[in-house]
Design a protein around this motif. Structure first.
Motif, mmCIF file in Angstrom:
data_model
loop_
_atom_site.group_PDB
_atom_site.id
_atom_site.type_symbol
_atom_site.label_atom_id
_atom_site.label_comp_id
_atom_site.label_asym_id
_atom_site.label_seq_id
_atom_site.Cartn_x
_atom_site.Cartn_y
_atom_site.Cartn_z
ATOM 1 N N GLY A 72 13.219 5.996 -12.044
ATOM 2 C CA GLY A 72 14.204 5.816 -12.856
ATOM 3 C C GLY A 72 15.304 4.803 -12.809
ATOM 4 N N CYS A 73 15.083 3.894 -11.828
ATOM 5 C CA CYS A 73 15.935 3.109 -11.127
ATOM 6 C C CYS A 73 15.377 1.626 -11.409
ATOM 7 C CB CYS A 73 16.409 3.316 -9.824
ATOM 8 S SG CYS A 73 15.103 3.053 -8.438
ATOM 9 N N ASP A 74 16.153 0.591 -11.385
ATOM 10 C CA ASP A 74 15.679 -0.840 -11.458
ATOM 11 C C ASP A 74 15.356 -1.325 -9.838
ATOM 12 O OD1 ASP A 74 16.262 -1.070 -14.281
ATOM 13 O OD2 ASP A 74 18.375 -1.062 -13.621
ATOM 14 N N LEU A 75 15.795 -0.801 -9.067
ATOM 15 C CA LEU A 75 15.629 -1.314 -7.693
ATOM 16 C C LEU A 75 15.836 -0.280 -6.494
ATOM 17 C CD1 LEU A 75 15.709 -4.017 -6.009
ATOM 18 C CD2 LEU A 75 18.297 -3.702 -5.721
ATOM 19 N N VAL A 76 14.935 -0.341 -5.622
ATOM 20 C CA VAL A 76 15.059 0.751 -4.372
ATOM 21 C C VAL A 76 15.593 -0.465 -3.225
ATOM 22 C CG1 VAL A 76 13.589 1.816 -2.597
ATOM 23 C CG2 VAL A 76 13.198 2.237 -5.138
ATOM 24 N N VAL A 77 16.459 0.135 -2.427
ATOM 25 C CA VAL A 77 17.107 -0.163 -1.297
ATOM 26 C C VAL A 77 16.766 0.440 -0.149
ATOM 27 C CG1 VAL A 77 19.027 -1.839 -0.192
ATOM 28 C CG2 VAL A 77 18.660 -1.722 -2.690
ATOM 29 N N PRO A 78 15.691 0.320 0.762
ATOM 30 C CA PRO A 78 15.779 1.245 2.077
ATOM 31 C C PRO A 78 16.503 0.831 3.029
ATOM 32 C CG PRO A 78 13.633 0.017 1.335
ATOM 33 C CD PRO A 78 14.590 -0.734 0.748
ATOM 34 N N SER A 79 16.890 1.862 3.740
ATOM 35 C CA SER A 79 17.891 1.461 4.785
ATOM 36 C C SER A 79 16.920 0.816 5.856
ATOM 37 C CB SER A 79 18.651 2.638 5.555
ATOM 38 O OG SER A 79 19.599 3.090 4.493
ATOM 39 N N PRO A 80 17.592 -0.236 7.062
ATOM 40 C CA PRO A 80 16.839 -0.491 8.112
ATOM 41 C C PRO A 80 16.075 0.631 8.852
ATOM 42 C CG PRO A 80 18.835 -1.850 7.748
ATOM 43 C CD PRO A 80 18.917 -0.478 6.995
ATOM 44 N N GLY A 81 14.946 0.310 9.340
ATOM 45 C CA GLY A 81 14.418 1.393 10.306
ATOM 46 C C GLY A 81 13.473 2.422 9.387
ATOM 47 N N ILE A 82 13.635 2.266 8.339
ATOM 48 C CA ILE A 82 12.796 3.373 7.249
ATOM 49 C C ILE A 82 11.400 2.926 7.730
ATOM 50 C CG2 ILE A 82 11.857 3.935 5.103
ATOM 51 C CD1 ILE A 82 14.691 5.168 6.027
ATOM 52 N N PRO A 83 10.314 3.901 8.189
ATOM 53 C CA PRO A 83 9.049 3.420 8.613
ATOM 54 C C PRO A 83 8.150 2.773 7.279
ATOM 55 C CG PRO A 83 9.360 5.557 9.419
ATOM 56 C CD PRO A 83 10.621 5.015 8.588
ATOM 57 N N GLU A 84 7.310 1.977 7.511
ATOM 58 C CA GLU A 84 6.490 1.267 6.464
ATOM 59 C C GLU A 84 5.733 2.131 5.978
ATOM 60 O OE1 GLU A 84 4.967 -2.233 8.050
ATOM 61 O OE2 GLU A 84 6.623 -3.219 8.466
ATOM 62 N N SER A 85 5.413 3.346 6.600
ATOM 63 C CA SER A 85 4.331 4.590 6.043
ATOM 64 C C SER A 85 5.370 5.298 5.049
ATOM 65 C CB SER A 85 3.877 5.135 7.192
ATOM 66 O OG SER A 85 5.008 5.893 8.149
ATOM 67 N N HIS A 86 6.556 5.245 4.967
ATOM 68 C CA HIS A 86 7.329 6.173 3.983
ATOM 69 C C HIS A 86 6.771 6.195 2.686
ATOM 70 C CE1 HIS A 86 10.472 8.095 1.970
ATOM 71 N NE2 HIS A 86 10.907 8.794 2.972
ATOM 72 N N PRO A 87 6.374 7.124 1.852
ATOM 73 C CA PRO A 87 5.834 7.072 0.739
ATOM 74 C C PRO A 87 6.714 6.388 -0.297
ATOM 75 C CG PRO A 87 6.878 9.438 1.185
ATOM 76 C CD PRO A 87 6.667 8.437 2.396
ATOM 77 N N ILE A 88 7.863 6.179 -0.322
ATOM 78 C CA ILE A 88 8.750 5.407 -1.355
ATOM 79 C C ILE A 88 8.255 4.253 -1.621
ATOM 80 C CG2 ILE A 88 10.480 4.102 0.386
ATOM 81 C CD1 ILE A 88 12.499 5.452 -1.942
ATOM 82 N N PHE A 89 7.486 3.547 -0.547
ATOM 83 C CA PHE A 89 6.838 2.250 -0.783
ATOM 84 C C PHE A 89 5.661 2.107 -1.758
ATOM 85 C CE2 PHE A 89 8.955 1.821 3.462
ATOM 86 C CZ PHE A 89 9.965 0.728 3.114
ATOM 87 N N GLY A 90 4.929 3.281 -1.653
ATOM 88 C CA GLY A 90 3.956 3.164 -2.596
ATOM 89 C C GLY A 90 4.363 3.534 -3.894
ATOM 90 N N PHE A 91 5.295 4.806 -3.898
ATOM 91 C CA PHE A 91 5.857 5.048 -5.258
ATOM 92 C C PHE A 91 6.467 3.924 -6.001
ATOM 93 C CE2 PHE A 91 6.715 9.377 -3.286
ATOM 94 C CZ PHE A 91 5.438 9.812 -3.341
ATOM 95 N N ALA A 92 7.457 2.915 -5.481
ATOM 96 C CA ALA A 92 7.864 2.154 -5.789
ATOM 97 C C ALA A 92 6.721 1.081 -6.533
ATOM 98 C CB ALA A 92 8.749 1.173 -4.941
ATOM 99 N N ASP A 93 5.731 0.664 -5.447
ATOM 100 C CA ASP A 93 4.756 -0.109 -6.064
ATOM 101 C C ASP A 93 4.084 0.176 -7.371
ATOM 102 O OD1 ASP A 93 2.955 -2.401 -5.861
ATOM 103 O OD2 ASP A 93 1.536 -0.932 -5.304
ATOM 104 N N ALA A 94 3.547 1.593 -7.372
ATOM 105 C CA ALA A 94 2.925 2.318 -8.398
ATOM 106 C C ALA A 94 4.027 2.158 -9.649
ATOM 107 C CB ALA A 94 2.600 3.698 -8.098
ATOM 108 N N GLU A 95 5.160 2.285 -9.528
ATOM 109 C CA GLU A 95 6.083 2.349 -10.824
ATOM 110 C C GLU A 95 6.619 0.925 -11.257
ATOM 111 O OE1 GLU A 95 6.970 5.154 -12.613
ATOM 112 O OE2 GLU A 95 5.788 6.470 -11.332
ATOM 113 N N GLY A 96 6.197 -0.032 -10.399
ATOM 114 C CA GLY A 96 6.547 -1.428 -10.754
ATOM 115 C C GLY A 96 8.073 -1.599 -10.402
ATOM 116 N N VAL A 97 8.568 -0.912 -9.504
ATOM 117 C CA VAL A 97 10.183 -1.094 -9.016
ATOM 118 C C VAL A 97 10.434 -2.143 -7.915
ATOM 119 C CG1 VAL A 97 12.200 0.135 -8.415
ATOM 120 C CG2 VAL A 97 10.735 1.312 -10.207
#
Length: 281
Positions: A72-97
């Motif tokens: 539901g958003c145009d952009l995701v901004v992770p804070s520094p230190g969020i692990p690269e394994s966090h699921p949000i990266f996969g979700f954003a990629d799948a949603e084209g965000v």
């Protein structure tokens, strides 16, 4: 490399509501962007801060809820230190965000010169020194980035002439576009593998500080004695090296003096308050 194409920015998800997350949310909302924040372990102080800013704070969402928020958003901004394994990266990629860092946001809104400094060790010291030298030279500057003042907050000051950015791998790893005028890589050693997926990923994050330098005006500064740093040089930009006596570096120690690349004697080593090897190289 050309800057990425950026669509309209109407809504954003900020992951993590610490110092940088709050600065990002403030910068976005002040520009009319709708913000939802996600934090997995918020304190009462964080909840109160989000409420005072009018930012919706979602606590520890399920995977399904996080996917809905991302979509539901145009952009995701992770804070520094969020692990690269966090699921949000996969979700954003799948949603084209798109995922962007605070550096990307600062680039959207400001074009003043940046001196960026990275490295496993010594970032804070060198950032502090460079800022002090600029101020002593009459150049209005501020130390920001991986400090108490995120870059996206620092750009709100119209009087600053140069931003001296401590660029941690956490910030660089999620940055799509970062074009400092000068980019310094001090050294490299294994670190932060709790956040980065691998040592190679950590190295790539560091190396990205040189990726977008302007081929005509950008300057890379590299350790002459670190093989990892030297192996990642950007062949399209001007690179100056630094190192101690006998390293064949551009900026070095010669006849007891710190010397600039053009041979100018900057200061005698014995005039320095400290002259341990790591102090002079």
């Amino acid at each position: 490399m050309e800057a990425p194409t950026r669509g309209p920015l109407r809504s954003a998800l900020v992951l993590g509501f610490g110092v940088t997350g709050r600065a990002v949310a403030t910068a976005l909302t002040s520009r009319g962007v709708s913000v939802v924040a996600v934090d997995e372990h918020p304190t009462d102080a964080i909840r109160a801060e989000a409420a005072s800013m009018g930012v919706e704070l979602v606590e520890s969402p399920s995977p399904q809820e996080l996917t809905r928020l991302v979509s539901g958003c145009d952009l995701v901004v992770p804070s520094p230190g969020i692990p690269e394994s966090h699921p949000i990266f996969g979700f954003a990629d799948a949603e084209g965000v798109a995922i962007e860092s605070e550096f990307d946001l600062a680039d959207r809104w400001d074009s003043r010169p940046i001196v960026a400094i990275t490295g496993t060790d010594g970032k804070t010291t060198v950032t502090t020194m460079v800022t002090a030298m600029l101020l002593a030279s009459g150049v209005r500057s501020i130390a920001c980035g991986n400090t108490e003042t995120p870059l996206v907050e620092a750009i709100s000051d119209p009087d600053i002439e140069v931003f001296v950015v401590e660029a941690s791998s956490f910030r660089l790893a999620t940055t799509r576009w970062f074009q400092p005028s000068v980019a310094v890589w001090l050294n490299f050693a294994p670190d932060h593998l709790d956040a980065h997926a691998s040592l190679s990923s950590y190295e790539s994050a560091k190396a990205s500080i040189w990726r977008d330098l302007d081929a005509n005006s950008g300057v890379a500064i590299a350790s002459a004695t670190d093989p990892v740093v030297l192996a990642n040089r950007n062949s399209e930009v001007s690179t100056l090296t630094f190192g101690g006596a006998g390293t064949n570096a551009d900026a070095t120690v010669s006849d007891g003096w710190l010397c600039l690349p053009d041979g100018t004697q900057l200061i005698a080593v014995d005039e320095l308050p400290r002259s341990f090897p790591h102090d002079i190289t």
